[in-house]
Design an enzyme around this catalytic site. Structure first.
Site, mmCIF file in Angstrom:
data_model
loop_
_atom_site.group_PDB
_atom_site.id
_atom_site.type_symbol
_atom_site.label_atom_id
_atom_site.label_comp_id
_atom_site.label_asym_id
_atom_site.label_seq_id
_atom_site.Cartn_x
_atom_site.Cartn_y
_atom_site.Cartn_z
ATOM 1 C CD1 TRP A 1 -2.033 -2.165 2.068
ATOM 2 C CD2 TRP A 1 -2.897 -1.456 0.127
ATOM 3 N NE1 TRP A 1 -3.011 -3.052 1.678
ATOM 4 C CE2 TRP A 1 -3.556 -2.645 0.503
ATOM 5 C CE3 TRP A 1 -3.273 -0.827 -1.060
ATOM 6 C CZ2 TRP A 1 -4.564 -3.222 -0.267
ATOM 7 C CZ3 TRP A 1 -4.284 -1.401 -1.837
ATOM 8 C CH2 TRP A 1 -4.918 -2.577 -1.438
ATOM 9 C CG ASP B 1 -3.220 3.874 4.176
ATOM 10 O OD1 ASP B 1 -4.268 3.688 4.832
ATOM 11 O OD2 ASP B 1 -2.905 3.186 3.187
ATOM 12 C CE LYS C 1 -8.422 -3.586 3.945
ATOM 13 N NZ LYS C 1 -7.575 -2.566 3.363
HETATM 14 C C1 LIG Z 1 -6.979 -2.053 2.073
HETATM 15 C C2 LIG Z 1 -5.987 -0.986 2.205
HETATM 16 C C3 LIG Z 1 -5.895 0.047 1.260
HETATM 17 C C4 LIG Z 1 -6.780 0.120 0.041
HETATM 18 O O1 LIG Z 1 -8.039 0.548 0.383
HETATM 19 P P1 LIG Z 1 -9.181 0.774 -0.710
HETATM 20 O O2 LIG Z 1 -10.258 1.370 0.136
HETATM 21 O O3 LIG Z 1 -9.506 -0.567 -1.263
HETATM 22 O O4 LIG Z 1 -8.667 1.679 -1.745
HETATM 23 C C5 LIG Z 1 -4.959 1.027 1.466
HETATM 24 N N1 LIG Z 1 -4.145 1.002 2.525
HETATM 25 C C6 LIG Z 1 -4.192 0.025 3.457
HETATM 26 C C7 LIG Z 1 -3.241 0.041 4.610
HETATM 27 C C8 LIG Z 1 -5.110 -1.009 3.309
HETATM 28 O O5 LIG Z 1 -5.163 -1.993 4.222
#
Ligand SMILES: *Cc1c(COP(=O)(O)O)cnc(C)c1O
Length: 354
Positions: free
Chosen positions: A100, A167, A191
């Site tokens: 990511w 993030d 998540k």
């Molecule tokens: C799942 C995830 C993403 C991607 O998220 P989307 O909402 O599918 O774009 C980005 N960063 C992390 C750390 C993730 O676990």
């Protein structure tokens, strides 16, 4: 039979939230209308959006500190580019701790110079780099707080004048951090906060307005701040279910209570991984994630047996990501300790059989 859901995302949510959300699909607030058919401009939905935003700020301990919460669309993946689009004028730093982060780097490169100031790519991202220098003059420094795929988690963030961006998709609301260290936090809801379809953005308003480029309205944080996440039709149901989950979290005792439970779950799974000779942890011990535990079998010949045993015990979603292999147990806030116990039981049963 309800399964023990170890899915990495979309993920487990509290049973109370499923109950309330399903009731609201039939009749929302005794209005005679479904949550799925009401106007996003209705009084009832505006109240939902406001509560979701204020709960997010409150649970992160950011009340009265100049932050605004937004519920946007496009997933965390859109934030990879939106963050850079809005904040990257000259040069930004990224700590590359996984797939990511790498994707975030790639998007940011469209807008300016990106310094990968540290990376753990040399070891398939099984650790968090430490002891690196942060050069002066960066527009911001970007972290991925929890690496969902590799099962590592950043435990310490630097104290610096450089605006921090993170993030936090897979560990927001899961542990106590000084969130006020960050100027921008983003997290896909699916998540640890709600269903897929919305992304939480928490932004300190004073970091905006420093880039000279034109920003399209939908990609401009300012647009969404000015319109309270209602510039266009928000994902009404996803925001509603996220709000219910945040309410549940507050009732539970907030992030502190979630952290206490998450630590218990992590301790339970990692001690089994360490004690059971049939399993081996993937991530460096000191960087292990309390959200996603990654591990492999020491003897691949046991794979079919273990998979069958997991299935029979009602364990869902324990297969590892293709870039790591093996297994991954995602243990987000809503997962009870008993579910981790069920997995550990199967692991130790395998040992007694082998
Ligand atoms: C799942 C995830 C993403 C991607 O998220 P989307 O909402 O599918 O774009 C980005 N960063 C992390 C750390 C993730 O676990």
């Amino acid at each position: 039979m309800k399964k023990h859901n170890f899915s990495a995302g979309p993920c487990i949510l509290p049973p109370e939230v499923f109950m309330e959300a399903s009731q609201a699909v039939l009749d929302f607030n005794d209005s005679g209308l479904s949550i799925l058919e009401i106007s996003h401009r209705s009084k009832d939905f505006i109240a939902v959006m406001n509560e979701a935003c204020s709960l997010a700020i409150e649970l992160l301990g950011l009340k009265g500190k100049g932050y605004k919460a937004l519920f946007l669309q496009g997933g965390a993946s859109t934030q990879f580019l939106m963050a850079a689009h809005n904040l990257l004028q000259t040069r930004a730093g990224y700590v590359n701790t996984g797939s990511w982060s790498s994707k975030a780097v790639k998007e940011a490169q469209l807008f300016g110079e990106v310094l990968e100031i540290a990376s753990s790519k040399d070891a398939n991202f099984n650790y968090i780099p430490k002891g690196y220098d942060v050069p002066a003059g960066l527009d911001y420094l970007h972290y991925t707080s929890n690496n969902t795929i590799f099962g590592t988690q950043v435990k310490d963030f630097p104290t610096t004048d450089i605006p921090l961006v993170a993030d936090m998709s897979s560990d927001i609301f899961s542990r106590q951090i000084d969130f006020s260290k960050f100027s921008l936090i983003y997290a896909g809801a699916q998540k640890n906060m709600g269903p897929a379809g919305t992304t939480l953005v928490v932004i300190k308003e004073d970091i905006l307005g420093k880039v000279t480029r034109q920003i399209p309205s939908m990609l401009d944080y300012k647009t969404h701040i000015d319109k309270d996440s209602m510039f266009n039709t928000p994902p009404v149901f996803a925001v509603y279910v996220s709000m219910l989950t945040l309410r549940w979290l507050k009732k539970l005792g907030g992030v502190a209570a979630a952290e206490e439970l998450n630590e218990k779950k992590a301790k339970l799974i990692y001690s089994e991984i360490d004690l059971n000779p049939l399993f081996k942890g993937f991530a460096a011990t000191e960087d292990r994630s309390a959200m996603n535990a990654t591990f492999t079998l020491t003897d691949e010949a046991l794979k079919d047996t273990f998979d069958t045993m997991c299935k029979e015990a009602g364990l869902n979603g324990v297969n590892g990501h293709r870039s790591v292999g093996g297994y991954r147990a995602s243990m987000y806030n809503a997962m009870p300790l008993a579910s981790v116990g069920a997995l550990v039981e199967v692991m130790s049963e395998l040992e007694s059989k082998a």
